[in-house]
Design an enzyme around this catalytic site. Structure first.
Site, PDB file in Angstrom:
ATOM      1  CG  ASP A 130      -9.114  -5.136  23.242  1.00 13.31           C
ATOM      2  OD1 ASP A 130      -8.688  -6.204  23.733  1.00 13.31           O
ATOM      3  OD2 ASP A 130      -8.756  -4.015  23.647  1.00 13.31           O
ATOM      4  CB  CYS A 178      -0.910   0.032   1.223  1.00 14.68           C
ATOM      5  SG  CYS A 178      -2.382  -0.964   1.068  1.00 14.68           S
ATOM      6  CG  HIS A 179       1.355   3.653  -3.384  1.00 17.85           C
ATOM      7  ND1 HIS A 179       0.674   2.637  -4.019  1.00 17.85           N
ATOM      8  CD2 HIS A 179       2.436   3.917  -4.146  1.00 17.85           C
ATOM      9  CE1 HIS A 179       1.322   2.299  -5.121  1.00 17.85           C
ATOM     10  NE2 HIS A 179       2.395   3.053  -5.224  1.00 17.85           N
TER      11      HIS A 179
END
Length: 148
Positions: free
Chosen positions: A114, A64-65
């Protein structure tokens, strides 16, 4: 990484959605406490986590850039134990932000899990999907899947 050097920078936007199903006991407990657990405010924390994830997507997803994120909006809606997270990301660049939107929505869902797992491990992250993508070669416009 894909070579984007010949692409033209344009306004890019993507929206992704994640859904979380909470057991009735967890939904009631959250409603009774203003969406807080011992760890703190569940949805506020999920929004912060989503924005952090959006900004670090290039560190998490190979190839990913790194993108200059211009705007990130995270909306969380909770109704009767069904939590819907929508993450919208915008940039002006040569490549799109769909991975950033998907990462943001997913990390928000994981954060909710979480923060609520002490109440129950029967929490289900049901789906993650790209809803819209604009500004690139291909547009995406998808209706959200109906809740189960």
């Amino acid at each position: 990484m894909v070579d984007v050097s010949t692409k033209t920078a344009s306004r890019r936007e993507a929206t992704a959605e994640a859904r979380v199903r909470l057991p009735a006991t967890v939904a009631r407990a959250l409603a009774a406490t203003g969406h807080r657990t011992r760890k703190g405010p569940v949805f506020d924390t999920a929004i912060i986590a989503a924005v952090q994830a959006v900004k670090r997507t290039h560190e998490l997803i190979p190839f990913c850039h790194p993108l200059p994120i211009e705007h990130c909006d995270v909306d969380i809606d909770s109704t009767r134990g069904r939590v819907t997270i929508r993450c919208t990301v915008q940039t002006t660049h040569k490549t799109g932000v769909e991975m950033e939107a998907l990462t943001g929505a997913t990390v928000a869902a994981l954060t909710i899990y979480d923060m609520c797992k002490a109440l129950s491990h029967d929490i289900v992250i049901e789906s993650v999907q790209l809803l819209t993508k604009s500004g690139g070669r291909r547009e995406v416009r998808r209706q959200p899947r109906p809740a189960r």
